[in-house]
Design a protein around this motif. Structure first.
Motif, PDB file in Angstrom:
ATOM      1  N   SER A   7      45.597  29.621  28.028  1.00 12.14           N
ATOM      2  CA  SER A   7      46.268  28.988  29.250  1.00 12.14           C
ATOM      3  C   SER A   7      45.112  28.679  30.386  1.00 12.14           C
ATOM      4  O   SER A   7      45.255  27.840  30.891  1.00 12.14           O
ATOM      5  CB  SER A   7      47.117  30.069  29.953  1.00 12.14           C
ATOM      6  OG  SER A   7      48.336  30.361  29.332  1.00 12.14           O
ATOM      7  N   ALA A   8      44.140  29.657  30.313  1.00 11.76           N
ATOM      8  CA  ALA A   8      43.093  29.474  31.169  1.00 11.76           C
ATOM      9  C   ALA A   8      42.092  28.133  30.749  1.00 11.76           C
ATOM     10  O   ALA A   8      41.692  27.374  31.745  1.00 11.76           O
ATOM     11  CB  ALA A   8      42.057  30.589  31.344  1.00 11.76           C
ATOM     12  N   LEU A   9      42.033  27.857  29.597  1.00  7.35           N
ATOM     13  CA  LEU A   9      41.495  26.691  29.163  1.00  7.35           C
ATOM     14  C   LEU A   9      42.088  25.708  29.285  1.00  7.35           C
ATOM     15  O   LEU A   9      41.513  24.485  29.854  1.00  7.35           O
ATOM     16  CB  LEU A   9      41.030  26.731  27.513  1.00  7.35           C
ATOM     17  CG  LEU A   9      40.442  25.848  26.964  1.00  7.35           C
ATOM     18  CD1 LEU A   9      39.011  25.831  27.482  1.00  7.35           C
ATOM     19  CD2 LEU A   9      40.503  25.945  25.333  1.00  7.35           C
ATOM     20  N   ASP A  10      43.487  25.574  29.352  1.00  2.00           N
ATOM     21  CA  ASP A  10      44.165  24.225  29.868  1.00  2.00           C
ATOM     22  C   ASP A  10      44.139  23.902  31.153  1.00  2.00           C
ATOM     23  O   ASP A  10      43.705  22.771  31.720  1.00  2.00           O
ATOM     24  CB  ASP A  10      45.693  24.513  29.548  1.00  2.00           C
ATOM     25  CG  ASP A  10      46.074  24.862  28.351  1.00  2.00           C
ATOM     26  OD1 ASP A  10      45.632  24.422  27.357  1.00  2.00           O
ATOM     27  OD2 ASP A  10      47.356  25.188  27.740  1.00  2.00           O
ATOM     28  N   GLY A  11      43.790  24.941  32.198  1.00  2.00           N
ATOM     29  CA  GLY A  11      43.674  24.854  33.703  1.00  2.00           C
ATOM     30  C   GLY A  11      42.244  24.058  33.707  1.00  2.00           C
ATOM     31  O   GLY A  11      41.936  23.158  34.348  1.00  2.00           O
ATOM     32  N   ARG A 435      39.123  35.489  40.135  1.00  2.00           N
ATOM     33  CA  ARG A 435      38.671  35.960  38.907  1.00  2.00           C
ATOM     34  C   ARG A 435      39.898  36.865  38.293  1.00  2.00           C
ATOM     35  O   ARG A 435      39.964  36.609  36.691  1.00  2.00           O
ATOM     36  CB  ARG A 435      37.191  36.702  39.105  1.00  2.00           C
ATOM     37  CG  ARG A 435      36.088  35.678  39.573  1.00  2.00           C
ATOM     38  CD  ARG A 435      34.857  36.685  39.518  1.00  2.00           C
ATOM     39  NE  ARG A 435      33.768  35.749  39.443  1.00  2.00           N
ATOM     40  CZ  ARG A 435      32.540  35.754  40.655  1.00  2.00           C
ATOM     41  NH1 ARG A 435      32.958  36.741  41.524  1.00  2.00           N
ATOM     42  NH2 ARG A 435      31.619  34.954  40.508  1.00  2.00           N
ATOM     43  N   GLU A 436      40.300  37.458  38.983  1.00  2.00           N
ATOM     44  CA  GLU A 436      41.397  38.428  38.451  1.00  2.00           C
ATOM     45  C   GLU A 436      42.531  37.709  37.767  1.00  2.00           C
ATOM     46  O   GLU A 436      43.031  37.681  36.584  1.00  2.00           O
ATOM     47  CB  GLU A 436      42.038  39.252  39.413  1.00  2.00           C
ATOM     48  CG  GLU A 436      43.038  40.266  39.186  1.00  2.00           C
ATOM     49  CD  GLU A 436      43.511  41.229  40.010  1.00  2.00           C
ATOM     50  OE1 GLU A 436      43.574  42.362  40.036  1.00  2.00           O
ATOM     51  OE2 GLU A 436      43.617  40.690  41.418  1.00  2.00           O
ATOM     52  N   ALA A 437      42.998  36.445  38.546  1.00  2.00           N
ATOM     53  CA  ALA A 437      44.264  35.656  38.183  1.00  2.00           C
ATOM     54  C   ALA A 437      43.686  34.871  36.698  1.00  2.00           C
ATOM     55  O   ALA A 437      44.758  34.756  35.894  1.00  2.00           O
ATOM     56  CB  ALA A 437      44.456  34.543  39.198  1.00  2.00           C
ATOM     57  N   LEU A 438      42.457  34.622  36.313  1.00  2.00           N
ATOM     58  CA  LEU A 438      42.013  34.203  35.338  1.00  2.00           C
ATOM     59  C   LEU A 438      42.666  34.957  33.803  1.00  2.00           C
ATOM     60  O   LEU A 438      42.714  34.357  32.769  1.00  2.00           O
ATOM     61  CB  LEU A 438      40.432  34.012  35.164  1.00  2.00           C
ATOM     62  CG  LEU A 438      39.758  32.701  35.608  1.00  2.00           C
ATOM     63  CD1 LEU A 438      38.371  32.853  35.432  1.00  2.00           C
ATOM     64  CD2 LEU A 438      40.655  31.444  34.995  1.00  2.00           C
ATOM     65  N   HIS A 439      42.758  36.396  34.144  1.00  2.00           N
ATOM     66  CA  HIS A 439      43.227  37.229  33.234  1.00  2.00           C
ATOM     67  C   HIS A 439      44.715  37.569  33.278  1.00  2.00           C
ATOM     68  O   HIS A 439      45.269  38.520  32.549  1.00  2.00           O
ATOM     69  CB  HIS A 439      42.462  38.323  33.050  1.00  2.00           C
ATOM     70  CG  HIS A 439      40.918  37.935  32.919  1.00  2.00           C
ATOM     71  ND1 HIS A 439      40.137  37.794  31.787  1.00  2.00           N
ATOM     72  CD2 HIS A 439      39.842  37.805  33.972  1.00  2.00           C
ATOM     73  CE1 HIS A 439      39.017  37.419  32.100  1.00  2.00           C
ATOM     74  NE2 HIS A 439      38.938  37.495  33.188  1.00  2.00           N
ATOM     75  N   ILE A 440      45.465  36.775  34.146  1.00  2.00           N
ATOM     76  CA  ILE A 440      46.951  37.181  34.257  1.00  2.00           C
ATOM     77  C   ILE A 440      47.619  36.195  33.658  1.00  2.00           C
ATOM     78  O   ILE A 440      47.588  34.897  33.926  1.00  2.00           O
ATOM     79  CB  ILE A 440      47.282  37.252  35.699  1.00  2.00           C
ATOM     80  CG1 ILE A 440      46.503  38.645  36.402  1.00  2.00           C
ATOM     81  CG2 ILE A 440      48.976  37.558  35.738  1.00  2.00           C
ATOM     82  CD1 ILE A 440      46.825  38.540  37.738  1.00  2.00           C
ATOM     83  N   PRO A 441      48.421  36.217  32.447  1.00  2.00           N
ATOM     84  CA  PRO A 441      48.922  35.168  31.751  1.00  2.00           C
ATOM     85  C   PRO A 441      49.609  34.055  32.299  1.00  2.00           C
ATOM     86  O   PRO A 441      49.262  32.842  32.011  1.00  2.00           O
ATOM     87  CB  PRO A 441      49.857  36.036  30.723  1.00  2.00           C
ATOM     88  CG  PRO A 441      49.300  37.413  30.689  1.00  2.00           C
ATOM     89  CD  PRO A 441      48.656  37.598  31.994  1.00  2.00           C
ATOM     90  N   GLU A 442      50.361  34.518  33.407  1.00  2.00           N
ATOM     91  CA  GLU A 442      51.160  33.344  34.109  1.00  2.00           C
ATOM     92  C   GLU A 442      50.342  32.769  35.178  1.00  2.00           C
ATOM     93  O   GLU A 442      50.865  31.729  35.824  1.00  2.00           O
ATOM     94  CB  GLU A 442      52.463  34.004  34.721  1.00  2.00           C
ATOM     95  CG  GLU A 442      52.252  34.698  36.013  1.00  2.00           C
ATOM     96  CD  GLU A 442      52.058  36.369  35.665  1.00  2.00           C
ATOM     97  OE1 GLU A 442      52.284  37.164  36.371  1.00  2.00           O
ATOM     98  OE2 GLU A 442      51.798  36.683  34.390  1.00  2.00           O
ATOM     99  N   ALA A 444      46.934  32.219  34.678  1.00  2.00           N
ATOM    100  CA  ALA A 444      45.590  31.813  34.024  1.00  2.00           C
ATOM    101  C   ALA A 444      45.292  30.326  34.077  1.00  2.00           C
ATOM    102  O   ALA A 444      44.380  29.942  34.517  1.00  2.00           O
ATOM    103  CB  ALA A 444      45.548  32.332  32.695  1.00  2.00           C
ATOM    104  N   SER A 445      46.436  29.509  33.866  1.00  2.00           N
ATOM    105  CA  SER A 445      46.090  27.969  33.836  1.00  2.00           C
ATOM    106  C   SER A 445      46.066  27.602  35.217  1.00  2.00           C
ATOM    107  O   SER A 445      45.215  26.538  35.360  1.00  2.00           O
ATOM    108  CB  SER A 445      47.645  27.307  33.358  1.00  2.00           C
ATOM    109  OG  SER A 445      47.081  25.975  33.328  1.00  2.00           O
ATOM    110  N   SER A 446      46.638  28.122  36.337  1.00  2.00           N
ATOM    111  CA  SER A 446      46.581  27.711  37.814  1.00  2.00           C
ATOM    112  C   SER A 446      45.060  27.933  38.290  1.00  2.00           C
ATOM    113  O   SER A 446      44.313  27.325  38.929  1.00  2.00           O
ATOM    114  CB  SER A 446      47.589  28.372  38.637  1.00  2.00           C
ATOM    115  OG  SER A 446      49.074  27.919  38.386  1.00  2.00           O
TER     116      SER A 446
END
Length: 469
Positions: A7-11, A435-442, A444-446
């Motif tokens: 998801s982070a990669l999509d973002g 940085r913390e949000a990058l590791h939260i599934p919902e 990570a993309s945002s």
């Protein structure tokens, strides 16, 4: 791979601040290193980015995965001159995708057509799928369409009839006498609008009868017979050449659909129109042909927008060419369907209308179009909505330029996931929380798409997702 890494990669793939070296690294994925199923969506998002640098375009055009080239061929954001470079692609699927162009249509989005000379090359492609895709494309220019009138392929000549009004008389005559019956029929359905004998002939052909009944110039005897026999009366009721006395007869027809069709005729004045006992569905959007075809005609728009007939107003509301006075008049009707359509189609829809559409429709296409509208309000939303009981409204607070980093961080913990996601994508979000949000599934993309994300963090996302350096 952990799901939030993907998801982070999509973002990151859609992050407007993604530097070219990392973009090129992402575009280098070929399915041999990283597992393509995991990073394939991110690769597609990277290909569909607007304003790709030349180095990225060159990498896409030479990409070993034909699916990547298909994504670029159908990108609504790519420069048509860049897309056109796929006209000689080795894969027919890519050339067919290029020939057809982007799928679907998002209002307020203009997709520039391919140059005519490129379309001509694609129409000469050895693969039938490519030629068919081009002729089915909604993005052909009027000049190219007209140029097909003398093409050797009957399918192309049939498409040329769409440009009937601008074709020279000799070409129209040739199409009417074409050796291919489908071409002759398509030409006749255009010409019958001014030729009653041709209309009578088409009415005897089951494949052309409906079109001739709707649009053809009718002999009086044919019109009387069709009314008496009740031959598709709702279609007949809209025929422009139907004699006035027969129109009056159909205006009191027992069939509600027939009366509605009569009520939409362009020659009726408002008094006569509104005396007809018609009913309009609460959510009927309106697709009145003469209004739709006159969407750029000020006189047509004025007649429709000032009418008391809901379907005329709703069709007018779909025109992006409404002048300011008619736009305001429609906005003041308080017809929810009119408001929805204005928010979707008009570039200057008033802010109050956009807010009403958003508040009323929640997570629908119309609400998304309203919120993404360039005139959707921003100032004052934090004070107005940050503590609103509805999460969809609290999300609007993120749009306010006056929203503080502290408020954005607070909203990134909001109970409503859409609100948290909006806050995670806002560049005012404090870096530790980002940085913390990058590791939260919902989130990570945002967070990955947040333009304030440091480059080293973007690189870390690619690393954790298994994208080779």
């Amino acid at each position: 791979m952990v799901a939030h890494h993907a998801s982070a990669l999509d973002g990151v793939a859609r992050n407007p601040a993604l530097p070219t070296p990392l973009l090129l690294r992402l575009l280098a994925i070929d399915g041999n290193g990283a597992a393509l199923g995991v990073v394939g969506r991110a690769l597609a998002l990277a290909v569909q980015r607007p304003g790709l640098p030349e180095a990225a375009v060159a990498r896409i055009l030479a990409h070993p995965l034909h699916g990547v080239r298909v994504e670029f061929a159908t990108s609504a954001r790519a420069d048509p001159a860049q897309r056109a470079r796929l006209a000689d692609d080795r894969c027919p699927e890519v050339r067919a995708a290029l020939a057809h162009g982007p799928d679907g249509h998002i209002p307020r989005t203009h997709v520039p057509p391919l140059p005519d000379e490129v379309c001509a090359r694609l129409l000469a492609d050895p693969e039938a799928t490519v030629r068919t895709a081009l002729l089915n494309s909604p993005y052909l220019t009027a000049s190219f369409t007209a140029s097909l009138a003398t093409h050797r392929d009957p399918a192309a000549r049939r498409i040329a009839t769409r440009a009937w009004a601008v074709l020279p008389a000799g070409e129209r005559a040739a199409l009417l006498a074409d050796h291919d019956p489908a071409v002759r029929r398509a030409a006749a359905l255009r010409e019958c609008r001014r030729d009653a004998d041709l209309t009578a002939e088409l009415l005897r052909d089951p494949e052309s009868a409906v079109g001739a009944l709707r649009h053809g110039l009718l002999h009086r005897t044919d019109a009387e017979r069709l009314v008496a026999e009740r031959t598709r009366p709702a279609d007949l009721a809209g025929n422009p050449s139907l004699p006035a006395d027969l129109v009056e007869r159909l205006a009191v027809d027992p069939d509600e659909d027939v009366r509605l069709a009569v009520s939409l005729r362009p020659e009726l004045d408002e008094t006569r129109r509104m005396r007809i006992a018609f009913t309009v569905g609460e959510f009927a959007r309106g697709d009145v042909e003469w209004v739709r075809d006159g969407a750029a005609d000020p006189d047509v728009l004025r007649r429709a927008a000032t009418s008391a007939h809901p379907l005329l107003r709703r069709t007018a509301a779909q025109s992006p060419h409404l002048p300011p006075d008619l736009l305001r008049r429609l906005a003041d009707t308080r017809d929810p369907v009119v408001e929805d359509l204005l928010g979707i189609h008009h570039p200057d829809t008033p802010e109050d209308v956009l807010l009403r559409v958003y508040a009323r429709l929640g997570d629908t296409f119309s609400a998304w179009m309203a919120e993404s509208h360039p005139r959707f309000p921003r100032e004052g939303l934090a004070a107005r909505y940050a503590d609103h009981p509805d999460g969809a409204h609290r999300r609007l607070a993120v749009r306010d330029p006056a929203a503080t980093p502290a408020l954005i961080e607070r909203l990134s913990h909001d109970p409503a996931v859409w609100t948290r996601q909006a806050a995670a994508g806002d560049p005012r979000l404090p870096l530790p929380r980002l940085r913390e949000a990058l590791h939260i599934p919902e989130l990570a993309s945002s967070a990955g798409a947040n333009p304030a994300l440091p480059v080293e963090e973007m690189a870390g996302v690619l690393e954790r997702a298994g994208v080779p350096a």
